[in-house]
Design an enzyme around this catalytic site. Structure first.
Site, PDB file in Angstrom:
ATOM      1  N   ASP A  16     -72.215   8.813 -31.134  1.00  0.00           N
ATOM      2  CA  ASP A  16     -71.893   7.520 -31.704  1.00  0.00           C
ATOM      3  C   ASP A  16     -72.479   6.481 -30.749  1.00  0.00           C
ATOM      4  OD1 ASP A  16     -70.436   5.496 -33.238  1.00  0.00           O
ATOM      5  OD2 ASP A  16     -69.112   5.402 -31.494  1.00  0.00           O
ATOM      6  N   LEU A  17     -72.814   5.295 -31.232  1.00  0.00           N
ATOM      7  CA  LEU A  17     -73.431   4.297 -30.356  1.00  0.00           C
ATOM      8  C   LEU A  17     -72.437   3.218 -29.938  1.00  0.00           C
ATOM      9  CD1 LEU A  17     -76.956   3.895 -32.035  1.00  0.00           C
ATOM     10  CD2 LEU A  17     -76.137   5.616 -30.413  1.00  0.00           C
ATOM     11  N   ASP A  18     -71.994   2.393 -30.900  1.00  0.00           N
ATOM     12  CA  ASP A  18     -71.103   1.277 -30.583  1.00  0.00           C
ATOM     13  C   ASP A  18     -69.796   1.762 -29.960  1.00  0.00           C
ATOM     14  OD1 ASP A  18     -73.034  -0.261 -31.808  1.00  0.00           O
ATOM     15  OD2 ASP A  18     -71.920  -0.524 -33.676  1.00  0.00           O
ATOM     16  N   ASP A 188     -66.005   7.645 -29.760  1.00  0.00           N
ATOM     17  CA  ASP A 188     -64.753   7.062 -29.277  1.00  0.00           C
ATOM     18  C   ASP A 188     -63.647   7.032 -30.321  1.00  0.00           C
ATOM     19  OD1 ASP A 188     -64.495   3.822 -30.296  1.00  0.00           O
ATOM     20  OD2 ASP A 188     -66.417   4.837 -30.553  1.00  0.00           O
TER      21      ASP A 188
END
Length: 238
Positions: A16-18, A188
């Protein structure tokens, strides 16, 4: 690192990025602030609306057009055009403004670089694992420094549903030519990342606390295989 389920063999890692590789909140806040300033200058009637009015309209549009929940950029484009029309601008001017506003937002939304520490960790991991990105957002991975780290980055839209739906996990496994269980997803969010990955047949690593330091309690979600207290713990996989 806390192990909940015995991990299987891992051949690739998806991220995941954000809020997993960087703190996304101040970035989005700055981009939205810049967009509101631009609207006030180029479309003065928008000064009659506050940020809360735009948020309320967005909630309404997502309820009316469920498909927009699976495409962040399309949702913002629809929001801007609908809002400008409601403010009294004709359809043509509203359409032009929506396109220009979205372009400005996307430029500001990707106006940063992932930290050197995170990039160094990813570089280490590439020595053993294939790396890809799976995000619900619309950040430009190349502009923020991830272009050389990931084989590809998947975004929802054009019929591909957002996490926790399994579309992007399954597509990643297909493009990697790997079985889903050989893919470890790191994120997250206990629902979109952990439960989404688990239901798609992938392994899951839950980053908690998140990059910004928020400690989240998972409620009624599937257990991750491992819980990471910091991204740096991924180096243990080497």
């Amino acid at each position: 690192m806390q192990v909940f389920l015995r991990p299987g063999a891992i051949e690739a890692i998806s991220f995941d990025l954000d809020d997993t590789l960087y703190d996304n909140r101040p970035i989005i806040a700055a981009a939205e602030g810049a967009l509101l300033e631009w609207l006030a200058k180029e479309y003065p009637r928008s000064g009659n609306w506050q940020a809360a009015d735009w948020r309320a309209l967005k909630r309404q549009l997502l309820l009316q057009q469920a498909e927009l929940t699976h495409d962040t950029s399309a949702a913002r484009l629809a929001l801007l055009q609908t809002g400008l029309e409601m403010l009294g601008y004709d359809k043509h001017k509203a359409k032009l403004g929506a396109k220009a506003g979205l372009a400005l937002f996307l430029e500001r939304r990707s106006d940063f670089k992932v930290s050197k520490e995170v990039l160094a960790l990813l570089s280490q991991l590439t020595e053993r694992f294939r790396l890809v990105g799976i995000t619900n957002g619309n950040v430009d991975a190349g502009r923020i420094g991830l272009g050389e780290m990931f084989e590809f980055v998947l975004h929802p839209g054009n019929g591909v549903r957002r996490k926790p739906w399994g579309d992007m996990f399954q597509l990643a496994a297909e493009r990697l030519a790997l079985p889903p269980e050989a893919l470890l997803h790191v994120g997250d969010h206990p629902l979109t990342d952990v439960e989404g990955a688990r239901k798609a047949g992938c392994q899951a690593a839950w980053l908690n606390p998140a990059f910004a330091g928020d400690n989240c309690r998972a409620a009624n979600t599937l257990l991750p295989h491992i819980r990471l207290h910091s991204l740096s713990e991924l180096a243990l996989l080497l």
